[in-house]
Every structure is written in structure tokens, then in C-alpha cells.
Motif scaffolding. Structure first.
Motif, PDB file in Angstrom:
ATOM      1  N   LEU A 153      -8.157  -5.819  18.623  1.00 33.97           N
ATOM      2  CA  LEU A 153      -8.582  -6.283  19.533  1.00 33.97           C
ATOM      3  C   LEU A 153      -8.735  -6.701  21.255  1.00 33.97           C
ATOM      4  O   LEU A 153      -8.288  -7.159  21.323  1.00 33.97           O
ATOM      5  CB  LEU A 153      -9.653  -7.467  18.871  1.00 33.97           C
ATOM      6  N   LYS A 154     -10.000  -5.878  21.288  1.00 35.13           N
ATOM      7  CA  LYS A 154     -10.022  -5.872  23.374  1.00 35.13           C
ATOM      8  C   LYS A 154     -11.101  -5.380  23.232  1.00 35.13           C
ATOM      9  O   LYS A 154     -12.226  -4.907  23.025  1.00 35.13           O
ATOM     10  CB  LYS A 154      -9.234  -5.019  23.867  1.00 35.13           C
ATOM     11  N   ALA A 155     -11.556  -7.057  24.352  1.00 37.94           N
ATOM     12  CA  ALA A 155     -12.620  -7.501  24.406  1.00 37.94           C
ATOM     13  C   ALA A 155     -13.062  -8.047  25.940  1.00 37.94           C
ATOM     14  O   ALA A 155     -12.021  -8.580  26.405  1.00 37.94           O
ATOM     15  CB  ALA A 155     -13.792  -8.181  23.414  1.00 37.94           C
TER      16      ALA A 155
ATOM     17  N   THR B  42     -23.373 -10.098  28.398  1.00 34.00           N
ATOM     18  CA  THR B  42     -22.728  -9.195  27.430  1.00 34.00           C
ATOM     19  C   THR B  42     -21.679  -8.845  27.252  1.00 34.00           C
ATOM     20  O   THR B  42     -20.385  -9.305  28.208  1.00 34.00           O
ATOM     21  CB  THR B  42     -23.187  -7.802  27.232  1.00 34.00           C
ATOM     22  N   LEU B  43     -21.011  -9.257  26.155  1.00 36.36           N
ATOM     23  CA  LEU B  43     -19.225  -8.576  25.826  1.00 36.36           C
ATOM     24  C   LEU B  43     -19.656  -6.868  25.385  1.00 36.36           C
ATOM     25  O   LEU B  43     -20.433  -6.196  24.106  1.00 36.36           O
ATOM     26  CB  LEU B  43     -19.063  -9.440  24.607  1.00 36.36           C
ATOM     27  N   SER B  44     -18.201  -6.575  25.545  1.00 34.43           N
ATOM     28  CA  SER B  44     -18.160  -4.634  24.853  1.00 34.43           C
ATOM     29  C   SER B  44     -16.355  -5.251  24.853  1.00 34.43           C
ATOM     30  O   SER B  44     -15.806  -5.791  25.015  1.00 34.43           O
ATOM     31  CB  SER B  44     -18.112  -3.969  26.507  1.00 34.43           C
ATOM     32  N   ALA B  45     -16.182  -4.517  23.223  1.00 34.46           N
ATOM     33  CA  ALA B  45     -14.987  -4.431  22.674  1.00 34.46           C
ATOM     34  C   ALA B  45     -14.899  -3.235  21.690  1.00 34.46           C
ATOM     35  O   ALA B  45     -15.490  -2.132  21.559  1.00 34.46           O
ATOM     36  CB  ALA B  45     -15.093  -5.549  21.716  1.00 34.46           C
ATOM     37  N   ALA B  46     -13.577  -3.527  21.384  1.00 37.84           N
ATOM     38  CA  ALA B  46     -13.014  -2.177  21.279  1.00 37.84           C
ATOM     39  C   ALA B  46     -11.784  -2.413  19.972  1.00 37.84           C
ATOM     40  O   ALA B  46     -11.276  -3.390  20.060  1.00 37.84           O
ATOM     41  CB  ALA B  46     -12.666  -0.881  21.882  1.00 37.84           C
ATOM     42  N   VAL B  47     -12.041  -2.002  18.536  1.00 32.19           N
ATOM     43  CA  VAL B  47     -11.169  -1.656  17.797  1.00 32.19           C
ATOM     44  C   VAL B  47     -10.082  -1.379  17.653  1.00 32.19           C
ATOM     45  O   VAL B  47     -10.526  -0.108  17.210  1.00 32.19           O
ATOM     46  CB  VAL B  47     -11.936  -2.728  16.015  1.00 32.19           C
ATOM     47  N   SER B  48      -9.272  -0.251  17.475  1.00 36.23           N
ATOM     48  CA  SER B  48      -8.260   0.122  16.796  1.00 36.23           C
ATOM     49  C   SER B  48      -6.435   0.071  16.312  1.00 36.23           C
ATOM     50  O   SER B  48      -6.339  -0.983  16.188  1.00 36.23           O
ATOM     51  CB  SER B  48      -7.161   0.691  18.397  1.00 36.23           C
TER      52      SER B  48
END
Length: 819
Positions: free
Chosen positions: A561-563, A656-662
Motif C-alpha cells: 500500500l502506497k499513498a 485528498t489522498l491517492s493510494a494504490a495496492v499492488s
């Protein structure tokens, strides 16, 4: 520090404490009444024994009492009426007070009861593209991330306020009788910590339309500005010149930003040799760089003889230090930058670079502190474009001899972990690791139990050597699971687990919320983990990444998780501006920065400790995070973090927050895994969904990007589908067919190709094939799951296209979760 200077620092810190005391009945025990400067003076007078060893108490009383120039105050509180012998110093505190709150904000059209006005969320007024929301406020709670969420209410309860003030009084009494009052830094930091603990949620100015500046941040920045003014005029020999002290046009101030480049490459470039070693070293490297950033800022205030308050912002490996613009200060910083460049090459082969940038400004510029930060950012970017210039360039030409690194004569081979540094003969017994990797391994084993970080510039006694790590020059840190003993030579101790530091009575101390959670091994908890059958982690040590993946449902994969916060630089520079006036004073920006870090360093740590116990903190602080864990748990964590971040920031759609799960296999090298996560985060920020005008404020997982408003709904649908697949209500063959139909549908959705509408008859055929005729589905033959699954699949051809477009995500989730 001389006694007069120490008096100035405490006067800046305590000048408005009366604003806190006057909110309740606590002031009655001081036998004072009236306006807040009188209460501030009464507080100092009542506790004169606390301050007399390190200050001129009578001067301190006068300075906190006379820090206003407005004639709405009686003559005994005015700077102008002070004794001429101390009046210049009274003007110094008054000027620092004015600069700290250079814009006071719109005054409320009617009088407000200062006892009941709560602190408004500093995030409520931020505005870039969207309208601002309803303003929420903070309840009175001692500082704790879980209590730092604004609520919808308008006035404070007086009974609760009295209890709050009495609790402050009791803790101050404990402070007064327990700490070393003869050491200024000990008194100053403990007092600073106590003020942070109690006044973080107190408004600095209750008569503003939107009272959103914390009294704590106003007090600490006033002290910082007063320190700079004193040092500046001390050098100019003008401490007795009122006109010089109040001059707003002279560039008396210099602000320095420090930033570390190369963090990601350094942290993650660990060879995947022994997953246990990776788990320990990954967190250790991130922690080491945070401590390096802290110590560089400490070194700066030491150079200029300033208190810790002059580190006005520090988080996420970046810091801002306010210093006086005294003669030679620019050259001093440039010289130190050159020394840091050489140190970076010697210590890290230039992989880690510490960048410093600076700019000067005058008192008038404090009304647009965001503009100063924007100018400083330009200087920092220029510096980053010429890394290691102080080492690689000499008199305007390349210093070619500096491009060659001489290997140690005792070196035998490269470290088998980092493959960058050499291993000496003496280190051959340490698994062929260089001393950096040995340090990381040892530090990583201590971090899970660390509750205190002690900073020192001295040699430590022998019994502390094992938990002590050299960082820079003569600066070291020691990691403790208990309060450092009296004989430990600490110049500062950070407490990581709360805001109350009274137990650290013998040392200067401050609270420092830190996201430091790492899942630990217990007895026999890895019996089914294929990745560590040969060597299981010892109880109390970090779990291996294979262990974390093994705890995932279905496929044994890790989730990265990177945000980070969207448009943060613009928010700081432009978010507090409007057509009427700027609202970006140093106090307000300091409040916003501190609160953001409180969420990422403090609240995220609590979430991992209390709800997401299998997730591993790589870093979380400032405005971003990277967390690793079982893939299914990480996705839920991402949604939880965003939901709480929105609540924490007053539900303001401008921030706001942006995030990604790889999702990756645990055996893939961390460096490659993080690049995948970074690319996915870029996808979250750059993808403009159909019907939207911009990206950002999104989540990417399982290869798809969606708005946060849809993410939780999608997760619930994916969980429901996964449940049907796991209990064989729906077969994997059927859901794979759905995946194929989705690809046909995408032709229509993405390109308007009418051939994509074939998915409708194909879906009808598929449902009829996999389920018996409808007339056989009587209630006595269908369980609830079977009926719900049938209704859901039949409904696919009727649901909104915006839901159907994520069908592939739902199917992939269900297949990954298949036990």
C-alpha cells in the motif's frame, strides 16, 4: 545560553498561556483576574520557584504581562508603559507575537465568550478547486491521535473545561517537583511537551470568525521568532534599540529547508537474501533516515544557538528551521552543505544526499509565510538539480579526482546483502555483511520494543553501547524500551508512545508519535509457512514477509500500500489564500503541518496496532506512507485510512489522498515490488475516469482505478462474490466466464463499439447454462446464498454501466480469495 536569552525564550512560550487559564476556574487559585496577559504574568509569579534558576523571573513576569500595544488593554499591560530599561525586550516579545500571527483573520461580527469557543479544524478553510465544507471543531482532550478528529459542535462545556484545566494544573505541579529545574533545556522541553499535550486543541484567538490556529503552535512559533530576534539584535548590539527591534523591513530572518534525496533507492535496494533479514533491515533503513533528518535539524539549531522550537516543521524526512540572518550565516550554511556532500560520499557513496536550501525575509513577509515556503521550494529544487556539487565541483570545474572511490585495502568482497559496500576481513564472521547492513539488522531487531529514542553528542557508558547507533559526526541515538537512566548523557529524549513525558524527569524530553508498528512472531505461529520452514523468526522478532503472505486469504500474496496527499505543495502555498486576504501565517501553516504528521505518524500506527495486526510499516509520516501486509488485509486498510483521513481533515474535498495496492509474491525483491507500487500510485493520480475532469483522489487495486466513494462498495461486492465462490455456490468456471464477458463489454464502454453489446445475450445464455430452469428454483430447493447469487448474476444485465465496468475487479478478487 545566558539568563536573559533564556528568559526571552520562556516569555515567548508563555506569553499567552493566560488565554488557556482564563477559560475556567483554574485561574482562581492564582488569585488573578482580568485580561489574558495578567493571567500569564500571574501564572509565572505563582510558580516563580520553577523559573528562578534559569531566568530572571521579574523580567519574565514583565515580558509576558506587557506584550500588547493596543489601547484596548489597560496601561499596566502595554509595552509602551514598561520600564524603559526593559521596554526594548518587551517590544521584542510583542513583535514576535505579531509576526507569529501576522494575520489575525476576520474578526467575528459579535463578541464571543472566550470560555466556550472551541478550536476549529485548520483544514476547514483550505481551498483550491472545491467549495469549503461545514466547519468542525475539536473537543478538549489531551493530545492523542484518536482524539484529534474534529466533531460537529459549536461550544465547549464549561464543566469539562474546568476538569481539563485542573488536570493541566496537576501535571504542571508534578513537572515542577520532579524535573531538573536547574537545566534550562530540561525545563523548556518538558514545558513545551505539556503545552502541546493540553493546548493543541485551544484556539489562539477566539474572536476570529474561524478560530483555527492552535494556541500551542502560536506559542512555539512566537518563542522561535523571539529567539531569532534576540540573536540578531544581540549581534548587531541593538537589543536596547526599540526602533531597530520593531523594524519590519530589515531582513532579520533566514529559513533553511533540509531534504534527503535517494531515500527510496536506499531503503529498498536490499538483496533478497534471507527474507528475515529483509524484514528487519527495511524498517531500520527507513528509521535511520528519519533520525538522520532529525539530527541534521538539531545540528542546525546548535550552530545558531537556538531552542528546539526553531525546528518549525519536521516530518517525513524533511525539516524547516528558522534562524537569525546574522553575518556569515549564508556562508556558514554553504560551507556545511559542502561538508555534508563529502560526508554523503564517504558514508553512502553518494546514494543518499542531504540537500539544504535557504532564503531570507523580513517581518512583513510573515503575513504570507506560504509565499516564503514557495520561494524556498524553488531554491531546494535548484539545489537538487546539482547534487553533491560541493564535493564534485571545485572552483567552477569538475573535481575529477573525486569521482574515484578508493576501496579499503582490507576489503575482500562486496557485501552479499547490498552488493555495494565492501566487507573487511574482520567482518567475515558476520554473514559477510558490511557494517551498514550489520547496523540495520541489529537496529531492526531492537525497533519493535523501542519506546524511547535518546539523542546524545557524547560517548555513552559501556552498558548502553549495544543499543546505541552512530548517526552523524558526534551525534548518536540509543533505543530504549524503558526510560533512559539518569547517567545517560542525553540532550533530548523522544517518547514514541504518548504525549505525557513526565516519567523522563532527568532529561530534556518531547513526545514524538511514530508509525513504528511491525508484526512480531510468537510461538508456533508459522508452522504452515513454507517460506520459513528451515528458519522460523524468533518470538518477539519481526515476521518474515513470507509469513505475512501466508496469512492472506486464498492466494499467498503480499499487498504493498502506497499513498500520499494530493497537491500538498499547492495546499500549503495557495490553499490558505482567498480574494480578501492571505491566511497563511507561520502559526497556521505550523498547525496544518503538525496535524498532518499526527495522522500519518500517530493515527496510522494506532490502526495497525488495533485493527490491522499483520501489516508492516515501512514508513508513514509527513504526508505519505508505505505499508506491506497480506493482500486482502491491505486493501481493507487502504479504504480505512482514506475514510479516516477524510474525517480527520474536516471532510474537505480540497485535501485528498491517492493510494494504490499492488499484489506481489513475497519472493520478489523489495526494490522491484516498490517500483510496481509507485507506478500504481501514479496510475491513481493520472487516470481520468469517464465523466471526470481530473485524476487524483482515487484508489488503484487489482489493476483498476476507482474513486474512493466507490471503493468500499466495490470491496463489499467483491467480498460477497468471494463468499459464493468459496462455498461453491458459484463455480470458478462460471466467474471466469463473467471475466470473458466483461472484456466484450469493455469494447462498448471504452470505445462505443456496438459489438460490445453482445455481452447481454451472452450473459443471459451463460446464466441459463450454469443454473437450472427458473421453474425448478422453488423456495424449498434454494438456500439463501444460492438465491442471492442467482439474483445477482441475473441482475448484471440490468445494472448501471458504472458498476458493470468494475466486474473484472470483482471477479479477480473472488479468484484471489478462493481458499
Amino acid at each position: 545560553m545566558n539568563k536573559e536569552y533564556q528568559t526571552i525564550l520562556l516569555a515567548g512560550l508563555l506569553h499567552d498561556i493566560g488565554k488557556f487559564l482564563q477559560k475556567g476556574d483554574f485561574a482562581k487559585s492564582l488569585k488573578v483576574s482580568g485580561k489574558h496577559p495578567a493571567l500569564s504574568a500571574g501564572f509565572v509569579k505563582a510558580w516563580s520557584l520553577v523559573f528562578e534558576k534559569v531566568t530572571d523571573v521579574q523580567l519574565l513576569i514583565e515580558l509576558v504581562q506587557r506584550h500588547h500595544e493596543s489601547h484596548i488593554f489597560p496601561s499596566e499591560l502595554l509595552v509602551q508603559q514598561a520600564d524603559p530599561k526593559i521596554r526594548p525586550l518587551a517590544y521584542l516579545i510583542s513583535t514576535a507575537d505579531n509576526y507569529s500571527s501576522a494575520e489575525r483573520g476576520e474578526q467575528s461580527g459579535e463578541y464571543r465568550d472566550y470560555k466556550t469557543v472551541p478550536l476549529a479544524s485548520v483544514f476547514a478553510r483550505l481551498k483550491l478547486n472545491h467549495s469549503t465544507p461545514e466547519v468542525y471543531h475539536y473537543k478538549l482532550h489531551t493530545l492523542n491521535p484518536v482524539n484529534a478528529f474534529p466533531k460537529s459542535f459549536k461550544t465547549l462545556d464549561l464543566q469539562q473545561t474546568n476538569k481539563y484545566l485542573n488536570a493541566f494544573g496537576e501535571e504542571f505541579k508534578t513537572l515542577a517537583t520532579s524535573i531538573n529545574l536547574a537545566e534550562f533545556n530540561c525545563l523548556f522541553t518538558h514545558l513545551l511537551a505539556l503545552l502541546q499535550r493540553y493546548t493543541w486543541c485551544i484556539p489562539s484567538n477566539t474572536q476570529e470568525t474561524l478560530p483555527d490556529i492552535s494556541l500551542f503552535d502560536h506559542l512555539r512559533t512566537t518563542s522561535a521568532i523571539a529567539a531569532c530576534l534576540y540573536r540578531y539584535h544581540e549581534e548587531k548590539d541593538s537589543l536596547k534599540n526599540e526602533q531597530a527591534i520593531t523594524d519590519k523591513k530589515e531582513n532579520k530572518f533566514r529559513i533553511i529547508v533540509g531534504d534527503i534525496s535517494g531515500i527510496q533507492n536506499y531503503i529498498f535496494d536490499i538483496a533478497n537474501i534471507g527474507v528475515g533479514g529483509v524484514a528487519k533491515r527495511l524498517r531500520a533503513r527507513s528509521f535511520f533516515l528519519n533520525m538522520l533528518s532529525e539530527i541534521i535539524s538539531h545540528r542546525l539549531i546548535e550552530i545558531f544557538g537556538l531552542p528546539i522550537t526553531n525546528v518549525v516543521m519536521s516530518s517525513g524526512g524533511k525539516f524547516y528551521v528558522l534562524v537569525p540572518n546574522i553575518s556569515g550565516s549564508e556562508q556558514k550554511i554553504v560551507k556545511w552543505q559542502n561538508e555534508l556532500d563529502q560526508w554523503s560520499v564517504n558514508e553512502f557513496n553518494g546514494e543518499i544526499v542531504i540537500n539544504l536550501a535557504q532564503t531570507t525575509f523580513n517581518g512583513q513577509a510573515f503575513c504570507d509565510f506560504g509565499g516564503i515556503l514557495a520561494e524556498l521550494s524553488e531554491e531546494l529544487n535548484h539545489r537538487k538539480r546539482t547534487p553533491l556539487k560541493g564535493y564534485l565541483v571545485n572552483n567552477g570545474t569538475w573535481a575529477s579526482e573525486q569521482f574515484v572511490i578508493n576501496l579499503s585495502q582490507t576489503a575482500t568482497e562486496l557485501c552479499r546483502s547490498c552488493n555495494k559496500r565492501t566487507v573487511s576481513y574482520s567482518a567475515r564472521s558476520h554473514d559477510d555483511l558490511c557494517w551498514h547492513c550489520q547496523r540495520d539488522l541489529h537496529m531492526g531487531s531492537l525497533l519493535p520494543s523501542t519506546e524511547y529514542i535518546a539523542f546524545t553528542r557524547s560517548n555513552v557508558p559501556a552498558q548502553y553501547k549495544r543499543n546505541t547507533f552512530h548517526i552523524y559526526e558526534n551525534y548518536s541515538i540509543s533505543l530504549f524500551s524503558h526510560v533512559p537512566a539518569k547517567d545517560y548523557p542525553a540532550y533530548l529524549v523522544y517518547k514514541l508512545t504518548g504525549s505525557e513525558v513526565g516519567e523522563i524527569a532527568n532529561h530534556p524530553a518531547l513526545p514524538r508519535f511514530t508509525a513504528n508498528y511491525i508484526p512480531l512472531a510468537h510461538e508456533d505461529n508459522c508452522s504452515n509457512c513454507l517460506g520459513c520452514q528451515d528458519e522460523q523468526p524468533s518470538p518477539g522478532q519481526p515476521l518474515y514477509f513470507d509469513c505475512l503472505a501466508n496469512r492472506a486469504r486464498g492466494r499467498k500474496l503480499l499487498g504493498y500500500l502506497k499513498a500520499d496527499v494530493d497537491n500538498l505543495g499547492q495546499l500549503f502555498v495557495f490553499g490558505l489564500r482567498n480574494q480578501q486576504a492571505d491566511r497563511n501565517s507561520i502559526s497556521r501553516i505550523a498547525t496544518m503541518s503538525r496535524m498532518l504528521d499526527l495522522f500519518f505518524s500517530g493515527r496510522v500506527e494506532q490502526l495497525l496496532n488495533n485493527q490491522f495486526n499483520n501489516c508492516y510499516t515501512v514508513f508513514s509520516g509527513g504526508d505519505d506512507l508505505l505499508i506491506v501486509g497480506p493482500w486482502d488485509e491491505i486493501i481493507k486498510l487502504a479504504i480505512k485510512v482514506q475514510k479516516e483521513f477524510s474525517e480527520f481533515t474536516n471532510n474537505n474535498t480540497n485535501i485528498t489522498l491517492s493510494a494504490a495496492v499492488s499484489l506481489l509474491k513475497p519472493g520478489i525483491p523489495v526494490s522491484r515490488s516498490v517500483v510496481v507500487a509507485e507506478n500504481a500510485l501514479e496510475q491513481s493520480k493520472e487516470t481520468v475516469l469517464k465523466g471526470e475532469t481530473e485524476g487524483r483522489n482515487q484508489l488503484t487495486f487489482l489493476g483498476r482505478t476507482c474513486k474512493w466513494s466507490k471503493a468500499e462498495q466495490l470491496l463489499n461486492s467483491a467480498e460477497r462474490l468471494a463468499g459464493w465462490v468459496n462455498n461453491d455456490t458459484l463455480s470458478t468456471g462460471f466467474v471466469r466466464k463473467l471475466l470473458g464477458l466483461f472484456k466484450i463489454y469493455k469494447l462498448y464502454y471504452d470505445n462505443g463499439d456496438a459489438r460490445g453489446l453482445k455481452y447481454l445475450p451472452l450473459l443471459t445464455y451463460t446464466v441459463a447454462r450454469y443454473f437450472p430452469p427458473a421453474n425448478e428454483f422453488t423456495k424449498d430447493k434454494l438456500n439463501a446464498d444460492k438465491l442471492n447469487a442467482l439474483l445477482w448474476t441475473q441482475n448484471l444485465k440490468n445494472i448501471d454501466h458504472e458498476d458493470l465496468v468494475y466486474l473484472d475487479l470483482l471477479v479477480k478478487y473472488a479468484l484471489y480469495a478462493k481458499e
